[in-house]
Design a protein around this motif. Structure first.
Motif, PDB file in Angstrom:
ATOM      1  N   VAL A   1       0.855  -1.186   0.000  1.00  0.00           N
ATOM      2  CA  VAL A   1       0.000   0.000   0.000  1.00  0.00           C
ATOM      3  C   VAL A   1       0.891   1.237   0.000  1.00  0.00           C
ATOM      4  CG1 VAL A   1      -1.810   1.270   1.211  1.00  0.00           C
ATOM      5  CG2 VAL A   1      -1.763  -1.234   1.305  1.00  0.00           C
ATOM      6  N   SER A   2       0.559   2.182  -0.864  1.00  0.00           N
ATOM      7  CA  SER A   2       1.300   3.440  -0.937  1.00  0.00           C
ATOM      8  C   SER A   2       0.303   4.582  -1.055  1.00  0.00           C
ATOM      9  CB  SER A   2       2.228   3.462  -2.157  1.00  0.00           C
ATOM     10  OG  SER A   2       3.079   2.332  -2.190  1.00  0.00           O
ATOM     11  N   PHE A   3       0.797   5.793  -0.793  1.00  0.00           N
ATOM     12  CA  PHE A   3      -0.020   6.946  -1.139  1.00  0.00           C
ATOM     13  C   PHE A   3       0.826   7.953  -1.893  1.00  0.00           C
ATOM     14  CE2 PHE A   3       1.583   8.492   2.979  1.00  0.00           C
ATOM     15  CZ  PHE A   3       1.794   9.854   2.755  1.00  0.00           C
ATOM     16  N   ALA A   4       0.162   8.639  -2.833  1.00  0.00           N
ATOM     17  CA  ALA A   4       0.825   9.657  -3.640  1.00  0.00           C
ATOM     18  C   ALA A   4       0.307  11.020  -3.216  1.00  0.00           C
ATOM     19  CB  ALA A   4       0.549   9.422  -5.121  1.00  0.00           C
ATOM     20  N   MET A   5       1.238  11.955  -3.067  1.00  0.00           N
ATOM     21  CA  MET A   5       0.875  13.325  -2.732  1.00  0.00           C
ATOM     22  C   MET A   5       1.982  14.248  -3.219  1.00  0.00           C
ATOM     23  SD  MET A   5      -0.323  14.960   0.919  1.00  0.00           S
ATOM     24  CE  MET A   5       1.338  15.209   1.527  1.00  0.00           C
ATOM     25  N   GLU A   6       1.586  15.325  -3.877  1.00  0.00           N
ATOM     26  CA  GLU A   6       2.530  16.322  -4.380  1.00  0.00           C
ATOM     27  C   GLU A   6       3.618  15.700  -5.250  1.00  0.00           C
ATOM     28  OE1 GLU A   6       3.872  18.360  -0.901  1.00  0.00           O
ATOM     29  OE2 GLU A   6       1.998  19.480  -0.654  1.00  0.00           O
ATOM     30  N   GLY A   7       3.218  14.718  -6.050  1.00  0.00           N
ATOM     31  CA  GLY A   7       4.148  14.114  -6.994  1.00  0.00           C
ATOM     32  C   GLY A   7       5.120  13.122  -6.395  1.00  0.00           C
ATOM     33  N   ASN A   8       4.900  12.720  -5.150  1.00  0.00           N
ATOM     34  CA  ASN A   8       5.765  11.737  -4.504  1.00  0.00           C
ATOM     35  C   ASN A   8       4.948  10.526  -4.066  1.00  0.00           C
ATOM     36  OD1 ASN A   8       8.376  13.191  -4.429  1.00  0.00           O
ATOM     37  ND2 ASN A   8       7.227  14.641  -3.176  1.00  0.00           N
ATOM     38  N   LEU A   9       5.619   9.379  -4.013  1.00  0.00           N
ATOM     39  CA  LEU A   9       4.967   8.123  -3.645  1.00  0.00           C
ATOM     40  C   LEU A   9       5.597   7.594  -2.372  1.00  0.00           C
ATOM     41  CD1 LEU A   9       2.772   6.245  -4.937  1.00  0.00           C
ATOM     42  CD2 LEU A   9       4.659   4.925  -5.914  1.00  0.00           C
ATOM     43  N   TYR A  10       4.753   7.262  -1.387  1.00  0.00           N
ATOM     44  CA  TYR A  10       5.234   6.792  -0.092  1.00  0.00           C
ATOM     45  C   TYR A  10       4.576   5.458   0.239  1.00  0.00           C
ATOM     46  CZ  TYR A  10       6.240  11.803   0.282  1.00  0.00           C
ATOM     47  OH  TYR A  10       6.670  13.088   0.058  1.00  0.00           O
ATOM     48  N   ARG A  11       5.373   4.481   0.627  1.00  0.00           N
ATOM     49  CA  ARG A  11       4.814   3.210   1.081  1.00  0.00           C
ATOM     50  C   ARG A  11       4.350   3.354   2.527  1.00  0.00           C
ATOM     51  NH1 ARG A  11       7.905  -2.618   1.754  1.00  0.00           N
ATOM     52  NH2 ARG A  11       6.098  -3.743   2.566  1.00  0.00           N
ATOM     53  N   ILE A  12       3.223   2.725   2.858  1.00  0.00           N
ATOM     54  CA  ILE A  12       2.733   2.784   4.236  1.00  0.00           C
ATOM     55  C   ILE A  12       2.666   1.389   4.837  1.00  0.00           C
ATOM     56  CG2 ILE A  12       1.426   4.877   3.739  1.00  0.00           C
ATOM     57  CD1 ILE A  12      -1.120   3.254   3.842  1.00  0.00           C
ATOM     58  N   ALA A  13       2.636   1.344   6.166  1.00  0.00           N
ATOM     59  CA  ALA A  13       2.667   0.087   6.879  1.00  0.00           C
ATOM     60  C   ALA A  13       1.322  -0.623   6.789  1.00  0.00           C
ATOM     61  CB  ALA A  13       3.004   0.329   8.346  1.00  0.00           C
TER      62      ALA A  13
END
Length: 207
Positions: free
Chosen positions: A189-201
């Motif tokens: 699972v990831s989220f994208a915001m402001e052109g960046n992608l972050y994986r979440i726990a």
């Protein structure tokens, strides 16, 4: 607009504890470096993995902070992506924030229902005609499903992204929306915001 609710104490305490542990290990690594007979490569690799794990937990913490001012249903969203991850059902959920998305996305099928985890999960159940596109969330409502998002052309970490991840990045590049994406291949699972992608726990991730 909803008031921010950023007091997710257990996640915050977890991040603090992990950072304190790494701080101690860095001090130990510095002492090791002073001994010419010791090699620290293994320890550095371990520290790199620890930092990546902390980033994943921190992303989970900040995700809720970013969502809570714009929807009271952030816990339903979290439950939904956890369940989709466990079942390896792909999903793409766009949470509208200040910028209206009507002119940016290609509208899909109207839903107009109160957001619940079970409804979102049923939309993304494999075989459901609506599962391939993005769900649009505005406030506490699922506005529509099977929406088509602009695709990003970016390459992340030298690898081409799948369509869902490119769509999540694309909408975050063209608006202030936050996009949640679940990989059907890995369950990540990831989220994208402001052109960046972050994986979440997630419950199944090794963090």
């Amino acid at each position: 607009m909803f008031q921010p609710t950023c007091d997710f104490s257990s996640l915050k305490q977890d991040i603090i504890k992990r950072l304190e542990t790494i701080s101690s290990e860095i001090d130990e690594g510095l002492r090791t470096l002073q001994n010419d007979n010791e090699c620290v490569l293994g320890k550095l690799e371990d520290l790199k993995e620890r930092f990546e794990q902390i980033e994943t937990v921190a992303a989970s913490f900040y995700l809720n902070c970013y969502l809570s001012p714009f929807t009271e249903k952030y816990l339903d969203l979290s439950t939904c992506v956890q369940n989709l991850s466990h079942q390896k059902h792909g999903g793409l959920i766009v949470i509208e924030r200040r910028i209206r998305l009507d002119s940016i996305i290609r509208q899909g099928t109207p839903v107009g229902a109160t957001l619940t985890s079970s409804l979102l999960e049923s939309i993304f159940y494999p075989g459901n005609p609506l599962h391939d596109g993005a769900v649009l969330v505005r406030g506490n409502e699922i506005v529509s499903a099977a929406n088509v998002l602009p695709l990003s052309e970016r390459i992340v970490l030298g690898k081409k992204l799948g369509t869902r991840h490119r769509a999540a990045l694309g909408i975050s590049e063209k608006s202030d929306a936050l996009a949640l994406v679940v990989s059907e291949e890995t369950g990540r699972v990831s989220f994208a915001m402001e052109g960046n992608l972050y994986r979440i726990a997630t419950a199944s991730s090794s963090v």
